[in-house]
Design a protein around this motif. Structure first.
Motif, short mmCIF file in Angstrom:
data_model
loop_
_atom_site.label_atom_id
_atom_site.label_comp_id
_atom_site.label_asym_id
_atom_site.label_seq_id
_atom_site.Cartn_x
_atom_site.Cartn_y
_atom_site.Cartn_z
N ALA A 6 6.29 5.33 -4.27
CA ALA A 6 5.94 5.98 -3.29
C ALA A 6 5.80 7.05 -2.58
O ALA A 6 4.87 7.71 -2.01
CB ALA A 6 6.58 4.97 -1.86
N ASP A 7 6.62 8.57 -3.17
CA ASP A 7 5.93 9.48 -3.19
C ASP A 7 5.88 10.63 -4.06
O ASP A 7 5.32 11.73 -3.61
CB ASP A 7 8.25 9.82 -3.81
N ARG A 8 4.94 9.28 -4.66
CA ARG A 8 3.66 9.94 -5.43
C ARG A 8 2.26 10.18 -4.70
O ARG A 8 1.62 9.79 -5.42
CB ARG A 8 3.61 9.69 -6.90
N ARG A 9 2.35 9.03 -3.71
CA ARG A 9 1.58 8.75 -2.85
C ARG A 9 0.72 9.33 -1.71
O ARG A 9 2.02 9.39 -1.02
CB ARG A 9 1.33 6.88 -2.32
N PRO A 10 -0.56 9.71 -1.49
CA PRO A 10 -0.49 11.18 -0.54
C PRO A 10 -0.27 9.81 1.39
O PRO A 10 -1.69 9.55 1.76
CB PRO A 10 -1.69 11.60 -1.73
N ILE A 11 0.39 9.43 1.12
CA ILE A 11 0.25 8.95 2.47
C ILE A 11 1.53 9.17 3.55
O ILE A 11 2.43 10.16 3.30
CB ILE A 11 1.04 7.45 2.37
N ILE A 15 1.03 -1.06 -0.26
CA ILE A 15 -0.46 -0.32 0.20
C ILE A 15 0.64 1.14 0.12
O ILE A 15 0.18 2.10 -0.04
CB ILE A 15 -1.52 0.28 1.34
N ALA A 16 2.06 1.58 0.63
CA ALA A 16 2.73 1.96 0.48
C ALA A 16 4.04 3.06 -0.55
O ALA A 16 4.41 3.38 -1.08
CB ALA A 16 4.22 2.17 1.68
N ALA A 59 2.28 16.18 9.14
CA ALA A 59 2.56 17.41 8.94
C ALA A 59 2.51 17.75 7.75
O ALA A 59 2.08 18.80 7.18
CB ALA A 59 3.76 17.38 9.54
N THR A 60 2.16 16.01 6.52
CA THR A 60 2.57 16.70 5.33
C THR A 60 0.40 16.39 4.63
O THR A 60 0.01 16.77 3.20
CB THR A 60 2.81 15.49 4.63
N SER A 61 -0.49 16.76 5.68
CA SER A 61 -1.61 16.38 5.37
C SER A 61 -1.69 15.04 4.48
O SER A 61 -2.40 15.02 3.96
CB SER A 61 -2.26 17.45 4.92
N PRO A 62 -1.40 14.06 5.30
CA PRO A 62 -1.77 12.96 3.99
C PRO A 62 -3.11 12.25 4.36
O PRO A 62 -3.61 12.64 5.73
CB PRO A 62 -0.35 11.29 4.93
N ASP A 63 -3.50 11.92 2.84
CA ASP A 63 -4.89 11.58 2.80
C ASP A 63 -4.19 9.53 3.84
O ASP A 63 -5.72 9.58 4.14
CB ASP A 63 -5.23 10.67 1.28
N LEU A 64 -3.99 9.10 4.29
CA LEU A 64 -3.47 8.02 4.80
C LEU A 64 -2.39 8.22 5.08
O LEU A 64 -1.46 8.60 4.90
CB LEU A 64 -3.74 6.78 2.93
N LEU A 65 -2.55 7.51 6.92
CA LEU A 65 -1.18 7.56 7.43
C LEU A 65 -1.24 5.39 7.82
O LEU A 65 -1.92 5.19 8.18
CB LEU A 65 -2.05 8.31 9.40
N LEU A 66 -0.15 5.54 7.45
CA LEU A 66 0.38 3.84 8.03
C LEU A 66 1.11 3.75 9.17
O LEU A 66 1.66 4.71 9.28
CB LEU A 66 1.19 3.14 6.39
N LEU A 67 0.67 3.34 10.07
CA LEU A 67 1.37 2.92 11.80
C LEU A 67 1.88 1.25 11.45
O LEU A 67 1.50 0.84 11.39
CB LEU A 67 0.57 3.26 13.00
N ASP A 68 3.52 1.43 11.38
CA ASP A 68 3.87 -0.19 10.98
C ASP A 68 4.17 -0.49 12.58
O ASP A 68 5.24 -0.09 12.97
CB ASP A 68 4.33 -0.14 10.77
N GLU A 69 3.80 -1.10 13.77
CA GLU A 69 3.87 -1.50 15.24
C GLU A 69 4.34 0.14 15.80
O GLU A 69 5.77 -0.34 16.46
CB GLU A 69 4.99 -2.57 14.62
N PRO A 70 3.06 0.87 15.98
CA PRO A 70 4.33 2.21 16.16
C PRO A 70 4.36 1.86 17.71
O PRO A 70 4.70 2.94 18.01
CB PRO A 70 3.12 2.71 15.87
N LEU A 71 4.16 1.32 18.72
CA LEU A 71 4.31 0.63 19.99
C LEU A 71 5.63 0.04 19.90
O LEU A 71 6.05 -0.15 20.92
CB LEU A 71 3.39 0.81 20.41
N ALA A 72 5.76 -0.54 19.73
CA ALA A 72 6.75 -2.21 19.42
C ALA A 72 8.49 -1.33 20.42
O ALA A 72 7.91 -2.77 21.19
CB ALA A 72 7.48 -2.50 17.92
N ALA A 73 8.57 -0.73 19.73
CA ALA A 73 9.98 -0.37 20.63
C ALA A 73 10.10 0.09 21.87
O ALA A 73 11.31 0.83 22.18
CB ALA A 73 11.04 0.80 19.11
N LEU A 74 8.87 0.08 22.60
CA LEU A 74 8.84 1.02 23.38
C LEU A 74 8.79 0.03 25.02
O LEU A 74 8.75 -0.64 24.44
CB LEU A 74 7.42 2.08 23.81
N ASP A 75 9.52 0.39 25.90
CA ASP A 75 9.38 -0.35 27.54
C ASP A 75 7.71 -0.05 27.88
O ASP A 75 6.80 0.82 27.76
CB ASP A 75 10.22 -0.16 28.29
#
Length: 354
Positions: free
Chosen positions: A73-78, A45-46, A150-166
């Motif tokens: 990827a650079d031409r997708r609003p993500i 998707i990205a 910040a770029t006002s994307p139409d789609l936000l992709l989160l890949d395991e966004p909390l996995a690196a936290l204790d």
């Protein structure tokens, strides 16, 4: 406006076949075990991985439809937040957030001003000049998030966004992330293997196993009515399949259950491990669901002890999980291999069609 992805990706011996939609303002969690195809779907998707069949489009914008169309990827609003955040270590937090804006043609001064506003919104205005190595895990996660937004994307992709936290940081950052997502008007796809992240953050869950969708729905529906052993394990339920005839369900794996409300045909039956009671001897006035069982394993599970049981005759379920208190473990003198009796009230069992 809808993101629609009909993904077909073939790589060596693995094949991903997935239909997925995400509506504006919706958070969809793609949940599954390692190797299920979650990250492959996100990368496709990205625009980081071409699909081999199907189509990915946002309304009338086709992003990928082999062999005719492939939008890079650079031409997708993500916007993308990766598991390890991938912040630029030689840039300050401010310059990291401004990077995406600069890459899309915003002037240096305007990009910095916009980046400063975003850092203020997540309480990091005083860290604008800090580099990633000086930030805590939670702060780095917030910088990565606002860099993506910040770029006002139409789609936000989160890949395991909390996995690196204790563990001590995760609870706070998860709640904070949920607040930011509730204010984001675009579409969000969250890829995770953590059921708690999915249940707390997502409006809808899509469960993937072996490259296929096995269940989809609201978190409460998934939690109440799992349809695979993997999902049942995630939400902490005993799950069986069988054939119902009145108040009796003959289980596919052997044994039977008595249920409270009559049913007919192929069904799932589910109940929590806390619904199981254990006795050293067959109790008097026993419920209809009483079986001799053998202790196969004992492990600490949150604030209780989880006991894995195997059948001691053909009428019992193939395996059974029971959650009991530490005091009950002491009273029963539980040891692996011990024989005892398990009981289950029929009113504790959920039954639903397969």
């Amino acid at each position: 406006m809808t993101l629609y992805a009909e993904l077909k990706v073939a790589r060596c011996t693995f094949q991903l076949d997935l239909n997925l939609t995400v509506e504006p303002g919706e958070v969809v969690a793609l949940l599954g075990p390692n190797g299920a195809g979650k990250t492959t779907a996100l990368r496709a998707i990205a625009g980081l991985l071409p699909i081999t069949g199907g189509r990915i489009h946002l309304d009338d914008q086709i992003w990928d439809e082999p062999p005719r169309v492939f939008r890079s990827a650079d031409r997708r609003p993500i916007g993308v937040v990766f598991q390890d955040y991938l912040l630029f270590h030689h840039l300050s937090a401010l310059e990291n957030v401004a990077f995406g804006l600069r890459a899309r043609g915003t002037g240096k001064r305007a990009a910095r001003a916009e980046a400063s506003k975003w850092l203020e919104t997540v309480g990091l205005g005083d860290q604008a000049r800090s580099r990633p190595r000086a930030l805590s895990g939670g702060q780095a996660q917030r910088v990565a998030l606002v860099r993506a937004l910040a770029t006002s994307p139409d789609l936000l992709l989160l890949d395991e966004p909390l996995a690196a936290l204790d563990a001590s940081t995760t609870v706070h950052v998860r709640a904070e992330l949920g607040q930011h997502l509730s204010r984001y008007g675009g579409r969000t796809l969250l890829v995770t293997h953590d059921p708690l992240d999915a249940m707390v953050l997502a409006d809808r869950l899509v469960i993937v196993e072996n490259g296929r969708v096995v269940q989809e729905g609201a978190p409460t529906e998934i939690a109440r009515r799992p349809r695979t052993d993997y999902v049942a394990q995630l939400v902490g339920l005993n799950l069986y399949r069988g054939v119902a005839d009145g108040t009796t369900v003959r289980l596919d794996t052997g044994g039977s259950l008595t249920i409270a409300s009559p049913a007919a045909g192929n069904v799932y039956v589910a109940f929590p491990p806390s619904a199981i009671s254990l006795y050293p001897d067959r109790p008097s006035g026993t419920p209809r669901n009483t079986w001799p069982m053998q202790v196969a394993g004992i492990e600490q599970h949150a604030h209780t002890v989880r006991v894995r049981l195997t059948p001691h005759n053909s009428q019992a379920p193939a395996t059974l999980l029971a959650d009991i208190t530490t005091a009950a473990v002491a009273d029963l003198h539980l040891t692996p291999g011990q024989l005892l009796h398990a009981t289950l009230k029929a009113t504790e069992i959920q039954t639903y069609p397969t």
